[in-house]
Design a protein around this motif. Structure first.
Motif, short mmCIF file in Angstrom:
data_model
loop_
_atom_site.label_atom_id
_atom_site.label_comp_id
_atom_site.label_asym_id
_atom_site.label_seq_id
_atom_site.Cartn_x
_atom_site.Cartn_y
_atom_site.Cartn_z
N GLY A 1 36.44 22.15 9.91
CA GLY A 1 37.71 22.79 9.57
C GLY A 1 37.70 23.37 8.18
N GLN A 2 37.13 22.65 7.23
CA GLN A 2 37.06 23.16 5.86
C GLN A 2 36.14 24.36 5.76
N GLU A 3 35.07 24.36 6.56
CA GLU A 3 34.18 25.53 6.57
C GLU A 3 34.93 26.77 7.04
N VAL A 4 35.76 26.61 8.07
CA VAL A 4 36.57 27.74 8.55
C VAL A 4 37.48 28.22 7.42
N ARG A 5 38.15 27.29 6.76
CA ARG A 5 39.05 27.65 5.65
C ARG A 5 38.28 28.34 4.52
N ASP A 6 37.07 27.86 4.25
CA ASP A 6 36.28 28.45 3.17
C ASP A 6 35.89 29.90 3.47
N LEU A 7 35.89 30.25 4.74
CA LEU A 7 35.62 31.64 5.14
C LEU A 7 36.87 32.50 5.09
N GLY A 8 37.98 31.90 4.68
CA GLY A 8 39.23 32.64 4.56
C GLY A 8 39.97 32.81 5.87
N ALA A 9 39.64 31.98 6.87
CA ALA A 9 40.26 32.10 8.19
C ALA A 9 41.25 30.97 8.42
N SER A 10 42.34 31.29 9.09
CA SER A 10 43.34 30.28 9.45
C SER A 10 43.39 30.06 10.95
N ASN A 11 42.64 30.88 11.69
CA ASN A 11 42.53 30.66 13.13
C ASN A 11 41.10 30.99 13.58
N CYS A 12 40.74 30.50 14.75
CA CYS A 12 39.37 30.73 15.22
C CYS A 12 39.31 30.66 16.74
N LEU A 13 38.23 31.21 17.25
CA LEU A 13 37.89 31.12 18.67
C LEU A 13 36.70 30.18 18.79
N ILE A 14 36.79 29.21 19.70
CA ILE A 14 35.67 28.32 19.99
C ILE A 14 35.04 28.75 21.31
N VAL A 15 33.76 29.04 21.28
CA VAL A 15 33.02 29.44 22.49
C VAL A 15 32.12 28.28 22.88
N THR A 16 32.27 27.82 24.13
CA THR A 16 31.48 26.67 24.57
C THR A 16 31.30 26.73 26.08
N ASP A 17 30.92 25.61 26.70
CA ASP A 17 30.74 25.59 28.16
C ASP A 17 31.34 24.31 28.74
N GLN A 18 31.36 24.24 30.04
CA GLN A 18 32.00 23.11 30.72
C GLN A 18 31.26 21.79 30.47
N GLY A 19 29.94 21.86 30.28
CA GLY A 19 29.18 20.64 29.99
C GLY A 19 29.61 20.00 28.69
N ILE A 20 29.85 20.83 27.69
CA ILE A 20 30.32 20.33 26.39
C ILE A 20 31.71 19.72 26.52
N MET A 21 32.56 20.40 27.28
CA MET A 21 33.92 19.90 27.49
C MET A 21 33.88 18.53 28.18
N GLY A 22 33.03 18.44 29.22
CA GLY A 22 32.94 17.19 29.98
C GLY A 22 32.32 16.05 29.20
N ALA A 23 31.48 16.39 28.22
CA ALA A 23 30.81 15.35 27.43
C ALA A 23 31.67 14.83 26.28
N GLY A 24 32.84 15.43 26.10
CA GLY A 24 33.74 14.98 25.04
C GLY A 24 33.38 15.48 23.66
N LEU A 25 32.49 16.47 23.57
CA LEU A 25 32.04 16.93 22.26
C LEU A 25 33.06 17.84 21.57
N MET A 26 34.09 18.25 22.32
CA MET A 26 35.14 19.06 21.70
C MET A 26 36.03 18.20 20.81
N GLU A 27 36.08 16.90 21.07
CA GLU A 27 37.05 16.05 20.36
C GLU A 27 36.87 16.06 18.84
N PRO A 28 35.66 15.81 18.31
CA PRO A 28 35.52 15.84 16.85
C PRO A 28 35.75 17.24 16.27
N VAL A 29 35.44 18.25 17.05
CA VAL A 29 35.68 19.63 16.60
C VAL A 29 37.18 19.88 16.45
N GLU A 30 37.93 19.50 17.49
CA GLU A 30 39.37 19.72 17.44
C GLU A 30 40.02 18.87 16.34
#
Length: 371
Positions: free
Chosen positions: A10-39
């Motif tokens: 999140g801080q890296e996104v802020r350091d780039l001057g962005a307040s919003n972002c698009l996350i590109v991923t796949d269903q395997g990542i979603m099913g494995a729960g790897l989105m949780e720490p990202v969110e």
């Protein structure tokens, strides 16, 4: 880099001057729960986000357009790629298409992207493609039955965030295929005609790290030290081949990957020993070096014998990792070979890096060795 590094996203996104972002991923990542720490990290930094999770293996040009279509007025100021090579490549291309006209198919080739896109952050969950540090994205062209590269400095991400904890749940087969892909990047960069002292230094360390840790990561998926070493090796290999280029192994993998949907790391591994055997006469000393990097005892061997030992080492590693060893396992038959060989010869961008000049007949012969 390092365990827990994803918490800083999140801080890296802020350091780039962005307040919003698009996350590109796949269903395997979603099913494995790897989105949780990202969110969690994005929410803590008060970054708004939208998720596109429909990236398929060997993604097509159309996947880029589908992602852009789904934004529906949302204008991301940053793109995050989360996953293996496929989500990362789609994230890189979506990021440039947010600021360039036309469609991504217009930009297949070298240096065709007119201007930079929005800033991108890549978070790999496999130790394989090294795409988080390269200016290349590979997309499938179903009409031509070929994978094509978009190559531009505008594809370089602004940030590569490597957290080995995100790779702990990777199944053994995917650990094996992606790890072999990373090893092949390093071997090809090292033996490329465009190799330099700088890329050699990176490739050598990558071969040592990957060959020394891949078996452990495969056999003990929860071994954090092995996972960390694999991510570092993949990263170094990525920087090496981003500068020196990969060679004919990838040129052979693209047609079989596009037509028979063989996973990229598996396709590369299938072709590696036969292509190495063909190539080693083009730079015997360097292929001999590869055997030493992989820990082979070479006392008393000539450079030619040591170069052949490098081929033996990669074959032994692939067997230990239970990676498939024949094209016939994927439905490839003798009658497919001439067309596949023609596909290889179209990948001139990579064949130009190869340590030995190759003809269409050579390509057919090499495919036949792997049937």
């Amino acid at each position: 880099m390092g365990p827990g590094a994803v918490a800083g996203l999140g801080q890296e996104v802020r350091d780039l001057g962005a307040s919003n972002c698009l996350i590109v991923t796949d269903q395997g990542i979603m099913g494995a729960g790897l989105m949780e720490p990202v969110e969690e990290s994005l929410k803590a930094a008060k970054v708004k986000y939208q998720v596109f999770s429909e990236v398929e293996p060997d993604p097509r040009h159309e996947t880029v357009e589908a992602c852009l279509d789904k934004l529906e007025g949302f204008k991301p100021r940053c793109v995050i790629g989360l996953g293996g090579g496929s989500p990362i490549d789609i994230a890189k291309t979506v990021a440039v298409m947010l600021a360039n006209p036309g469609c991504i198919a217009d930009y297949c080739g070298v240096d065709l992207v007119p201007k930079p896109g929005v800033p991108a952050i890549m978070v790999p969950t496999t130790a394989g493609t090294g795409s988080e540090v390269t200016p290349i994205a590979i997309l499938s062209d179903e009409q031509e039955k070929l994978k094509k590269g978009v190559v531009s400095p505008h594809l370089f991400p602004k940030v590569a965030l490597l957290d080995p904890e995100l790779t702990l749940g990777l199944p053994p087969a995917i650990t094996a295929a992606t790890g072999m892909d990373a090893l092949i990047h390093a071997i090809e960069a090292y033996t490329s005609v465009n190799a330099t002292d700088f890329t050699d230094m990176l490739a050598e360390r990558a071969v040592e790290l990957i060959s020394g840790n891949l078996r452990t990561a495969f056999a003990q998926g929860s071994n954090l030290a092995a996972r960390d070493a694999m991510l570092e090796g993949s990263l170094l290999a990525g920087i090496a081949f981003a500068n020196a280029g990969v060679t004919a192994v990838h040129a052979f993998a693209y047609p079989i990957g596009a037509e028979f949907h063989i996973p990229h790391g598996v396709a590369n591994t299938l072709m590696l020993p036969a292509v190495m055997k063909f190539n080693l006469v083009g730079n015997v000393a360097k292929f001999a070096d590869v055997a030493a990097m992989m820990g082979r005892e070479l006392t008393g061997l000539s450079d030619r014998e040591a170069a052949e030992a490098a081929v033996d080492e990669v074959m032994l590693l692939a067997r230990d990792l239970k990676v498939p060893t024949s094209l016939s396992e994927f439905g490839v038959k003798e009658e497919h070979i001439p067309e596949l060989a023609q596909g290889v010869m179209k990948v001139t961008r990579l064949l130009a890096n190869n340590p030995r000049v190759m003809t269409a007949q050579d390509a057919e012969d090499i495919y036949r060795q792997v049937l």
